[in-house]
Design an enzyme around this catalytic site. Structure first.
Site, PDB file in Angstrom:
ATOM      1  N   HIS A  74      35.325   1.910 -19.658  1.00  0.00           N
ATOM      2  CA  HIS A  74      35.981   1.887 -20.869  1.00  0.00           C
ATOM      3  C   HIS A  74      34.980   1.983 -21.949  1.00  0.00           C
ATOM      4  O   HIS A  74      34.020   1.132 -21.798  1.00  0.00           O
ATOM      5  CB  HIS A  74      36.867   0.558 -20.847  1.00  0.00           C
ATOM      6  CG  HIS A  74      38.038   0.705 -19.995  1.00  0.00           C
ATOM      7  ND1 HIS A  74      39.005  -0.226 -20.220  1.00  0.00           N
ATOM      8  CD2 HIS A  74      38.611   1.350 -19.162  1.00  0.00           C
ATOM      9  CE1 HIS A  74      40.321   0.032 -19.320  1.00  0.00           C
ATOM     10  NE2 HIS A  74      39.805   1.178 -18.611  1.00  0.00           N
ATOM     11  N   TYR A 197      43.793  -6.580 -26.253  1.00  0.00           N
ATOM     12  CA  TYR A 197      44.399  -7.959 -26.506  1.00  0.00           C
ATOM     13  C   TYR A 197      44.813  -8.319 -27.637  1.00  0.00           C
ATOM     14  O   TYR A 197      44.568  -7.779 -28.827  1.00  0.00           O
ATOM     15  CB  TYR A 197      42.496  -8.621 -26.663  1.00  0.00           C
ATOM     16  CG  TYR A 197      41.677  -8.794 -25.615  1.00  0.00           C
ATOM     17  CD1 TYR A 197      40.974  -7.457 -25.348  1.00  0.00           C
ATOM     18  CD2 TYR A 197      41.441  -9.792 -24.771  1.00  0.00           C
ATOM     19  CE1 TYR A 197      39.977  -7.648 -24.109  1.00  0.00           C
ATOM     20  CE2 TYR A 197      40.485  -9.815 -23.711  1.00  0.00           C
ATOM     21  CZ  TYR A 197      39.991  -9.061 -23.457  1.00  0.00           C
ATOM     22  OH  TYR A 197      38.978  -8.860 -22.315  1.00  0.00           O
ATOM     23  N   PRO A 289      39.162 -17.040 -19.264  1.00  0.00           N
ATOM     24  CA  PRO A 289      38.657 -15.637 -18.935  1.00  0.00           C
ATOM     25  C   PRO A 289      39.001 -14.665 -20.113  1.00  0.00           C
ATOM     26  O   PRO A 289      38.593 -13.479 -19.885  1.00  0.00           O
ATOM     27  CB  PRO A 289      39.984 -15.230 -17.827  1.00  0.00           C
ATOM     28  CG  PRO A 289      41.080 -16.297 -18.053  1.00  0.00           C
ATOM     29  CD  PRO A 289      40.549 -17.468 -18.607  1.00  0.00           C
ATOM     30  N   LYS A 293      33.866 -13.141 -18.607  1.00  0.00           N
ATOM     31  CA  LYS A 293      32.202 -13.349 -18.525  1.00  0.00           C
ATOM     32  C   LYS A 293      32.047 -14.189 -17.183  1.00  0.00           C
ATOM     33  O   LYS A 293      30.848 -14.070 -16.799  1.00  0.00           O
ATOM     34  CB  LYS A 293      31.883 -14.172 -19.739  1.00  0.00           C
ATOM     35  CG  LYS A 293      31.706 -13.713 -20.760  1.00  0.00           C
ATOM     36  CD  LYS A 293      30.447 -12.690 -20.981  1.00  0.00           C
ATOM     37  CE  LYS A 293      30.278 -11.799 -21.773  1.00  0.00           C
ATOM     38  NZ  LYS A 293      30.962 -10.272 -21.403  1.00  0.00           N
ATOM     39  N   TYR A 381      30.536  -8.716 -25.583  1.00  0.00           N
ATOM     40  CA  TYR A 381      31.650  -8.280 -24.567  1.00  0.00           C
ATOM     41  C   TYR A 381      30.980  -7.545 -23.531  1.00  0.00           C
ATOM     42  O   TYR A 381      31.220  -7.500 -22.261  1.00  0.00           O
ATOM     43  CB  TYR A 381      32.723  -7.582 -25.169  1.00  0.00           C
ATOM     44  CG  TYR A 381      34.041  -7.211 -24.500  1.00  0.00           C
ATOM     45  CD1 TYR A 381      35.030  -8.394 -24.536  1.00  0.00           C
ATOM     46  CD2 TYR A 381      34.090  -6.309 -23.586  1.00  0.00           C
ATOM     47  CE1 TYR A 381      36.148  -8.127 -23.583  1.00  0.00           C
ATOM     48  CE2 TYR A 381      35.184  -6.421 -22.756  1.00  0.00           C
ATOM     49  CZ  TYR A 381      36.040  -7.044 -22.769  1.00  0.00           C
ATOM     50  OH  TYR A 381      37.166  -6.936 -21.861  1.00  0.00           O
TER      51      TYR A 381
HETATM   52  P1  RFL Z   1      34.231 -17.961  -6.591  1.00  0.00           P
HETATM   53  O1  RFL Z   1      34.507 -16.737  -6.561  1.00  0.00           O
HETATM   54  O2  RFL Z   1      35.269 -19.182  -6.896  1.00  0.00           O
HETATM   55  O3  RFL Z   1      33.830 -17.998  -5.125  1.00  0.00           O
HETATM   56  C1  RFL Z   1      33.477 -19.433  -4.251  1.00  0.00           C
HETATM   57  C2  RFL Z   1      33.654 -19.226  -2.902  1.00  0.00           C
HETATM   58  O4  RFL Z   1      33.424 -20.586  -2.371  1.00  0.00           O
HETATM   59  C3  RFL Z   1      34.456 -20.735  -1.264  1.00  0.00           C
HETATM   60  N1  RFL Z   1      34.305 -22.104  -1.085  1.00  0.00           N
HETATM   61  C4  RFL Z   1      33.827 -23.024   0.118  1.00  0.00           C
HETATM   62  N2  RFL Z   1      33.441 -22.311   1.092  1.00  0.00           N
HETATM   63  C5  RFL Z   1      32.786 -22.815   2.192  1.00  0.00           C
HETATM   64  N3  RFL Z   1      33.319 -24.470   2.197  1.00  0.00           N
HETATM   65  C6  RFL Z   1      33.920 -24.877   1.083  1.00  0.00           C
HETATM   66  N4  RFL Z   1      34.109 -26.342   1.071  1.00  0.00           N
HETATM   67  C7  RFL Z   1      34.111 -24.083  -0.065  1.00  0.00           C
HETATM   68  N5  RFL Z   1      34.712 -24.354  -1.155  1.00  0.00           N
HETATM   69  C8  RFL Z   1      34.898 -23.215  -1.630  1.00  0.00           C
HETATM   70  C9  RFL Z   1      35.597 -20.223  -1.834  1.00  0.00           C
HETATM   71  O5  RFL Z   1      36.679 -20.003  -0.831  1.00  0.00           O
HETATM   72  C10 RFL Z   1      35.144 -18.888  -2.570  1.00  0.00           C
HETATM   73  O6  RFL Z   1      35.192 -17.850  -1.791  1.00  0.00           O
HETATM   74  O7  RFL Z   1      33.058 -18.270  -7.341  1.00  0.00           O
HETATM   75  P2  RFL Z   1      31.726 -17.512  -7.730  1.00  0.00           P
HETATM   76  O8  RFL Z   1      31.210 -16.880  -6.665  1.00  0.00           O
HETATM   77  O9  RFL Z   1      30.763 -18.471  -8.615  1.00  0.00           O
HETATM   78  O10 RFL Z   1      32.445 -16.408  -8.829  1.00  0.00           O
HETATM   79  C11 RFL Z   1      33.003 -16.716 -10.084  1.00  0.00           C
HETATM   80  C12 RFL Z   1      34.100 -15.634 -10.192  1.00  0.00           C
HETATM   81  O11 RFL Z   1      34.859 -15.692  -8.987  1.00  0.00           O
HETATM   82  C13 RFL Z   1      34.840 -16.164 -11.420  1.00  0.00           C
HETATM   83  O12 RFL Z   1      33.892 -16.543 -12.501  1.00  0.00           O
HETATM   84  C14 RFL Z   1      35.641 -14.942 -12.292  1.00  0.00           C
HETATM   85  O13 RFL Z   1      36.633 -14.463 -11.341  1.00  0.00           O
HETATM   86  C15 RFL Z   1      36.348 -15.167 -13.550  1.00  0.00           C
HETATM   87  N6  RFL Z   1      37.045 -14.188 -14.109  1.00  0.00           N
HETATM   88  C16 RFL Z   1      36.479 -13.180 -14.695  1.00  0.00           C
HETATM   89  N7  RFL Z   1      35.001 -12.864 -14.645  1.00  0.00           N
HETATM   90  C17 RFL Z   1      34.686 -11.778 -15.190  1.00  0.00           C
HETATM   91  O14 RFL Z   1      33.313 -11.691 -15.294  1.00  0.00           O
HETATM   92  N8  RFL Z   1      35.286 -10.776 -15.808  1.00  0.00           N
HETATM   93  C18 RFL Z   1      36.997 -10.822 -15.762  1.00  0.00           C
HETATM   94  O15 RFL Z   1      37.509  -9.956 -16.125  1.00  0.00           O
HETATM   95  C19 RFL Z   1      37.254 -12.155 -15.320  1.00  0.00           C
HETATM   96  N9  RFL Z   1      38.602 -11.950 -15.239  1.00  0.00           N
HETATM   97  C20 RFL Z   1      38.463 -14.297 -14.054  1.00  0.00           C
HETATM   98  C21 RFL Z   1      39.228 -13.451 -14.655  1.00  0.00           C
HETATM   99  C22 RFL Z   1      39.048 -15.433 -13.490  1.00  0.00           C
HETATM  100  C23 RFL Z   1      40.538 -15.575 -13.508  1.00  0.00           C
HETATM  101  N10 RFL Z   1      40.909 -16.610 -12.730  1.00  0.00           N
HETATM  102  C24 RFL Z   1      41.907 -16.352 -11.721  1.00  0.00           C
HETATM  103  C25 RFL Z   1      40.338 -17.931 -12.950  1.00  0.00           C
HETATM  104  C26 RFL Z   1      40.502 -13.454 -14.715  1.00  0.00           C
HETATM  105  C27 RFL Z   1      41.112 -14.495 -14.149  1.00  0.00           C
HETATM  106  C28 RFL Z   1      42.969 -14.585 -14.135  1.00  0.00           C
HETATM  107  C1  PHB Z   2      41.719  -8.487 -15.746  1.00  0.00           C
HETATM  108  O1  PHB Z   2      41.599  -7.070 -15.903  1.00  0.00           O
HETATM  109  O2  PHB Z   2      41.935  -9.170 -14.863  1.00  0.00           O
HETATM  110  C2  PHB Z   2      40.988  -8.913 -17.013  1.00  0.00           C
HETATM  111  C3  PHB Z   2      40.552  -8.206 -18.112  1.00  0.00           C
HETATM  112  C4  PHB Z   2      40.050  -8.839 -19.324  1.00  0.00           C
HETATM  113  C5  PHB Z   2      39.638 -10.220 -19.384  1.00  0.00           C
HETATM  114  C6  PHB Z   2      40.299 -11.280 -18.308  1.00  0.00           C
HETATM  115  C7  PHB Z   2      40.681 -10.407 -17.026  1.00  0.00           C
HETATM  116  O3  PHB Z   2      39.251 -10.851 -20.499  1.00  0.00           O
END
Ligand code: RFL
Ligand code: PHB
Length: 388
Positions: A74, A197, A289, A293, A381
């Site tokens: 994008h 957004y 989110p 980041k 961003y």
């Molecule tokens: P994770 O992905 O939470 O992975 C942690 C892993 O540890 C495991 N775990 C265990 N394993 C063994 N024993 C235990 N006792 C354990 N307890 C937990 C878990 O099962 C899991 O597999 O952490 P990590 O690796 O630090 O990654 C972080 C990212 O997942 C998170 O920051 C992002 O998803 C945030 N996020 C976004 N980040 C972006 O950079 N760009 C985005 O567009 C973006 N959009 C989002 C998001 C997060 C969202 N939610 C659901 C909070 C959109 C959403 C809706």
């Molecule tokens: C997504 O596509 O899941 C998404 C995109 C932008 C954001 C957060 C999540 O800021």
């Protein structure tokens, strides 16, 4: 069973898996332990937006083949408010950078598939950490005792790693927002070629995508709300209202096949190192989110950690391990600031005074009318500079 490994990694999120790849490339032995199954981690719906450098890192690790074929690249985002749209042209504003939309679980699939099977154990129960203040910390599970030189706590916000640090040693900062996001996946063609957004009286809305057939959309809701209150009709109705515009544009509906609600918080644990334990990713910090980041900050942490561990094993030097937290925290606080800014700018918050609401409107007007303000938003961003 007793085992030994140089670096024990807890968690197969983006942080743990990327660290495993970086250590493997450096010839350092690592074992990743995950409590969930491979099927579960490969189907959990989370992030979508990858910064330019994160994509470059994946490609440099030989993990970019499917991404290059299937991801969406994008050139900007659209801010929508007051029934109008304002496009931010990232390449023009940032000297050529853009962002990539590629679902987190697709990244996870690529990272898992490219690691030797014996580097990951799924379905590991009762993980606990011991001897963190000695040279030989151990990870105990229901079945094994794993003797490590170092432990990387990549187990997300609720994992056991941060909790293994004595409470009186933890330095944390937190703010919880009085709203959450209801996210959906819908079988429909894209309504727009880039993300929208929207700030609206009824609350925030975000239009994102996953593929030509599947769209990802979010609406601001009460974090304690029950999905049962959200029929498909009610969701589409809110989306239509919050994304309303005087332009010739409309939102295309389709069957919704996934719904979830997430709460929103900002959190930083500045104690990212405790003896031989290093926290990375969501285990140490959470962002709402809106700035996209979280995954990108997790990737940045493990780049810094892998560099520090590589130096330790190559030269016996601990200097980069000693500066690990300080190095990461600089970027983390910038990510926290940007995520907080985008969140407060774009959400409706009934706890705010009318005065503050008007300030957000003035801020939006400023962003869309000032090239300098657009550059500041775009630079954050697409991702601040990161060497890897
Ligand atoms: P994770 O992905 O939470 O992975 C942690 C892993 O540890 C495991 N775990 C265990 N394993 C063994 N024993 C235990 N006792 C354990 N307890 C937990 C878990 O099962 C899991 O597999 O952490 P990590 O690796 O630090 O990654 C972080 C990212 O997942 C998170 O920051 C992002 O998803 C945030 N996020 C976004 N980040 C972006 O950079 N760009 C985005 O567009 C973006 N959009 C989002 C998001 C997060 C969202 N939610 C659901 C909070 C959109 C959403 C809706
Ligand atoms: C997504 O596509 O899941 C998404 C995109 C932008 C954001 C957060 C999540 O800021």
């Amino acid at each position: 069973m007793k085992r030994k490994v140089q670096v024990g990694i807890i968690g197969t999120g983006p942080a743990g898996l990327l660290l495993a790849h970086l250590l493997k490339r450096a010839g350092i032995e690592a074992l990743v332990l995950e409590s969930r199954s491979r099927e579960q981690i490969e189907s959990t719906i989370r992030a979508g937006v990858l910064e330019q450098w994160t994509v470059d890192l994946l490609i440099s690790l030989g993990l970019g083949e499917r991404l290059k074929r299937e991801a969406h690249f994008h050139d900007g985002i659209t801010l929508r408010f007051g029934r109008g749209s304002h496009h931010l042209d990232f390449p023009e504003l940032t000297g050529g950078k853009r962002v990539t939309v590629y679902a987190q679980h697709e990244v996870i699939k690529d990272l898992v598939a490219a690691l030797p099977a014996d580097m990951i154990q799924f379905g590991v129960k009762n993980v606990s950490l011991h001897g963190l203040d000695t040279d030989h910390p151990t990870i105990r599970t229901a079945e094994d005792e794993i003797d490590c030189d170092f432990i990387a706590g990549c187990d997300g916000f609720h994992g056991p790693s941060r909790q293994a640090i004595p409470a009186n040693a933890l330095k944390t900062y937190e703010t919880v927002y009085p709203f959450g996001w209801l996210g959906i996946l819908a079988e429909a063609p894209p309504s727009h070629h880039e993300l929208i957004y929207a700030r609206h009286e009824r609350g925030f809305a975000l239009l994102s995508t996953r593929s030509p057939e599947v769209q990802r959309l979010y609406i601001q809701c009460d974090p304690a709300d029950d999905l049962a209150n959200w029929s498909d009709d009610r969701i589409w109705n809110e989306l239509h209202q919050r994304l309303e515009t005087d332009e010739d544009w409309s939102l295309t509906e389709g069957p919704i096949f996934q719904k979830n609600i997430v709460a929103m918080r900002s959190f930083v644990c500045e104690t990212m190192r405790w003896g031989r334990l290093f926290l990375a990713g969501d285990a140490a910090h959470i962002v709402p989110p809106t700035g996209a980041k979280g995954l990108n900050l997790a990737a940045a942490d493990v780049v810094v950690l892998a560099r520090a561990l590589t130096r330790f094993y190559a030269d016996g030097k601990e200097d980069l391990l000693d500066t690990y937290a300080a190095t990461c925290l600089e970027r983390i606080w910038r990510g926290e600031r940007f995520s907080w800014y985008m969140t407060t700018l774009l959400h409706r918050n009934d706890a705010e005074e009318d005065f503050v609401r008007r300030i957000h409107m003035a801020d939006l007007d400023y962003v869309v009318s000032s090239h300098a303000a657009q550059q500041a938003l775009a630079e954050n961003y697409v991702g601040l500079p990161m060497a890897f």
